[in-house]
Design a protein around this motif. Structure first.
Motif, PDB file in Angstrom:
ATOM      1  N   ARG B  72      21.849  31.909  -0.374  1.00  0.00           N
ATOM      2  CA  ARG B  72      21.862  32.900  -1.456  1.00  0.00           C
ATOM      3  C   ARG B  72      21.302  34.233  -0.954  1.00  0.00           C
ATOM      4  NH1 ARG B  72      23.460  28.250  -2.733  1.00  0.00           N
ATOM      5  NH2 ARG B  72      22.323  26.896  -4.192  1.00  0.00           N
ATOM      6  N   SER B 105      22.271  36.965 -11.905  1.00  0.00           N
ATOM      7  CA  SER B 105      20.892  36.578 -11.565  1.00  0.00           C
ATOM      8  C   SER B 105      20.039  36.501 -12.823  1.00  0.00           C
ATOM      9  CB  SER B 105      20.302  37.596 -10.589  1.00  0.00           C
ATOM     10  OG  SER B 105      20.206  38.859 -11.229  1.00  0.00           O
ATOM     11  N   TYR B 109      16.174  35.696  -9.461  1.00  0.00           N
ATOM     12  CA  TYR B 109      16.700  34.415  -8.958  1.00  0.00           C
ATOM     13  C   TYR B 109      18.212  34.386  -9.150  1.00  0.00           C
ATOM     14  CZ  TYR B 109      11.890  32.781  -8.745  1.00  0.00           C
ATOM     15  OH  TYR B 109      10.572  32.636  -8.441  1.00  0.00           O
ATOM     16  N   ARG B 110      18.913  33.872  -8.125  1.00  0.00           N
ATOM     17  CA  ARG B 110      20.373  33.874  -8.176  1.00  0.00           C
ATOM     18  C   ARG B 110      20.905  32.788  -9.130  1.00  0.00           C
ATOM     19  NH1 ARG B 110      23.294  36.622  -3.612  1.00  0.00           N
ATOM     20  NH2 ARG B 110      21.726  38.113  -2.938  1.00  0.00           N
ATOM     21  N   VAL B 168      22.771  41.036  -8.759  1.00  0.00           N
ATOM     22  CA  VAL B 168      21.721  40.200  -8.144  1.00  0.00           C
ATOM     23  C   VAL B 168      20.421  40.966  -7.928  1.00  0.00           C
ATOM     24  CG1 VAL B 168      23.308  38.592  -7.025  1.00  0.00           C
ATOM     25  CG2 VAL B 168      22.650  40.699  -5.831  1.00  0.00           C
ATOM     26  N   THR B 197      17.326  28.594  -7.558  1.00  0.00           N
ATOM     27  CA  THR B 197      18.641  28.872  -8.136  1.00  0.00           C
ATOM     28  C   THR B 197      18.744  28.368  -9.576  1.00  0.00           C
ATOM     29  OG1 THR B 197      19.556  28.600  -5.920  1.00  0.00           O
ATOM     30  CG2 THR B 197      21.126  28.543  -7.732  1.00  0.00           C
TER      31      THR B 197
END
Lengths: 225, 414
Positions: B72, B105, B109-110, B168, B197
């Motif tokens: 990521r 995101s 955090y993705r 993101v 994630t």
């Protein structure tokens, strides 16, 4: 003969042109108590190093019939540990070890190094030399010079040597301790039938000996010119 | 008596010995620490993905594809068509396929859009499948499954609602506020990017992007949709997909087939090979760290050697006395070597203990800050080999004072 010297010459590697020892002939017979004297720098310590095999000389140097000149360095180390005991003026003991360890260390290089009763023998010897039990486990540096000299005798005798070399052993002692030390040394030498070679410039000690030698008379180093 | 003499001699020189010991301990700490963290990082790295035979994305560099699809990190160069994915996934050689859609995101955090197969097939470490700490796999459109770190750091529990952000960036102003997600599952920690994630369904990703274009909501768009039953939420494109093959022997053939796909430019990579490439790129840093730690160790060894050399001068009378009582020159050689061995031994013990304590206390920090799961037990085959080298090096360095002592004794100079 305990010691026989013929044409022994020695000069230090740093000054190869300057002879320190040049002894054409000299001997000491067994069980004799020899007092060797001479002025500073006349080669007393060098002669003792040669007799103990710490340095290798030219000529023939025999101790107890064995030629040190023909021995390898390792053979001389074994011979010294087995046959010769030493007492010095100072630095007789390893300062951080106690009396028992100092003596045990010396016995480790001698013929009885695997002897299981060695600790008992050491204690008997220390008893004989009037060293109280409290002092056995004290690091040598915490003991008086007199006590250290007595422990040094015990260390020198542990391997039952036939020759005892003492280099100015009383120089650091006062009059009282010097007399006690000499009396003790002489009685032990007689008791164990040891040949004694004592080097000193203190002529008052000469009275204890039956063979008095001036190194000046036997060592011709620097005299030929 | 030999060992006793060496230990008592060292104890007699407490000051200089202690300084040498501390220098040695610090150098061992650095040397073993760098090696251990390097090893563990590499392990963490290669544990990130396992059991995946191929990763397929738009044509780019293999490391780039690995970085954005698994770690990521970075952004994809392009998307791939959904039809392409379906075509490859339907191949008789493919056992399973996991689609991946990235681009959104939540608080840095993705978000990963995927199918439920992700939880069934994706594995990490030694082929360990993902496990749920709490909850379950997403089933509804706006369900989200959180990685353990996301849940822990943002303090989310099952049933909580959250809003995803478009893009993101850590701070985003383009929020999908009208379509919040509900937390339905929290995964167990894995020590991989999965922990950082948020997992949602591909349909969910599509749903939040209705009325959006080029990253912004279309102005004057129709009223928000409340019922998605009649809406086609099949994605038009995805970022990448992972493949598990029926026969591992055919991996290269499938890879070649995908790379030569005529429909659109694709790249299929073997995760293991790409991981090695990535690790090789970090080789310079790895070697630099090792070199620095070796120099620190060398400095400590030279310190011990200098201390022992100085001690020979200090112990002139002691060495002479040992010679007089019959100690051969080799005794003096080994006495000094033994002293160096003791300093090294205690240095290794102290350095290792310090390292283990430091790792114990910094474990949480390393996980939280770097996502590194470092094992406190530092004794691996590699570290034992390194400790053996340390002892050999200390023997060699101590040989200088030992030889000087030996030669002086042999020549009768002491």
């Amino acid at each position: 003969m305990t010691i026989t010297i013929q044409d022994v010459k020695y000069s230090y590697p740093s000054h190869p042109e300057r002879l320190v020892l040049d002894i054409p002939s000299w001997s000491i017979s067994e069980e004799k108590k020899t007092f060797l004297y001479g002025p500073s720098g006349c080669g007393k310590s060098t002669l003792l190093s040669a007799l103990s095999g710490l340095i290798k000389t030219t000529g023939n140097l025999m101790v107890f019939g064995q030629s040190l000149s023909d021995m390898s360095s390792e053979q001389r180390d074994i011979f010294r540990a087995k046959n010769i005991g030493f007492v010095f003026q100072q630095f007789n003991l390893i300062s951080y070890l106690n009396a028992i360890d100092n003596i045990k260390l010396a016995s480790g290089f001698g013929p009885n190094h695997r002897n299981e009763t060695i600790e008992r023998e050491i204690k008997i010897l220390l008893d004989e030399l009037n060293i109280s039990e409290d002092e056995w486990s004290e690091p040598a540096r915490n003991l008086s010079i007199g006590q250290q000299q007595r422990i040094a005798i015990a260390r020198a005798l542990i391997n039952k040597p036939q020759l005892l070399i003492a280099d100015e052993p009383t120089s650091s002692l006062d009059q009282v301790n010097r007399d006690i030390f000499m009396a003790l040394l002489m009685s032990l030498v007689d008791q164990h039938k040891i040949t004694l070679l004592l080097v000193s410039h203190d002529m008052s000690l000469a009275a204890h000996f039956n063979n008095i030698v001036s190194l000046d008379k036997i060592n011709f180093a620097g005299k030929h010119s | 008596m030999f060992i006793r003499l060496a230990t008592k001699s060292l104890l007699d020189r407490k000051g200089s010995v202690l300084v040498s010991l501390l220098a040695m301990s610090v150098s061992i700490f650095v040397l073993l620490g760098v090696e251990h963290i390097r090893q563990q990082t590499k392990e963490n790295f290669s544990n990130t993905v396992s059991g995946v035979d191929l990763i397929v994305g738009a044509r780019t560099g293999s490391v780039n594809l690995l970085l954005y699809s698994v770690f990521r990190v970075g952004n994809p160069t392009n998307n791939i068509r959904w039809e392409t994915y379906q075509k490859v996934a339907a191949s008789s050689k493919v056992d399973w396929a996991i689609p991946i859609s990235l681009g959104d995101s939540h608080k840095g955090y993705r978000v990963l859009g995927t199918s439920s197969d992700y939880f069934k097939y994706f594995s990490y470490g030694d082929k360990r499948l993902l496990e749920f700490q709490n909850g379950r796999v997403f089933t509804d459109l706006f369900d989200v499954v959180l990685g353990s770190e996301v849940a822990r750091k943002l303090n989310y529990r099952i049933g909580d609602q959250l809003v995803l952000a478009h893009g993101v960036a850590a701070t985003s102003f383009s929020l999908h506020e009208d379509r919040p997600f509900e937390v339905v599952g929290i995964l167990s920690p894995t020590g991989t990017p999965v922990d950082q994630t948020l997992h949602v369904s591909l349909g969910g990703i599509e749903a939040i992007h209705i009325d959006w274009q080029h990253g912004v909501r279309i102005p004057n768009a129709s009223a928000p949709i409340d019922n998605f039953d009649d809406v086609d939420l099949q994605p038009k494109s995805i970022t990448a997909f992972m493949l598990g093959l029926k026969e591992k022997m055919g991996t290269f053939r499938v890879q070649r087939g995908i790379n030569n796909y005529k429909g659109e430019p694709l790249l299929a990579i073997l995760p293991g090979v790409a991981l090695s490439e990535l690790w090789q790129m970090m080789g310079v840093l790895e070697r630099t760290l090792l070199l620095v730690s070796l120099l620190v160790f060398l400095a400590a060894c030279l310190g011990v050697s200098a201390m022992l050399l100085a001690s020979i001068r200090e112990r002139r009378n002691e060495i002479y006395l040992l010679r007089v009582i019959g100690a051969p020159p080799r005794f003096l050689f080994f006495l000094i070597e033994l002293e160096a061995f003791f300093i090294t031994l205690f240095g290794v013990i102290l350095g290792s203990l310090l390292l283990m304590v430091a790792l114990l206390f910094s474990r949480d920090y390393l996980v939280e800050t770097f996502g590194l799961h470092i094992n406190v037990s530092i004794f691996t085959g590699n570290s034992i080999y390194m400790i053996a080298l340390v002892f050999i090096a200390s023997f060699i360095v101590a040989a200088l004072p030992s030889c000087i002592s030996y030669l002086r004794a042999s020549k009768g100079l002491d």
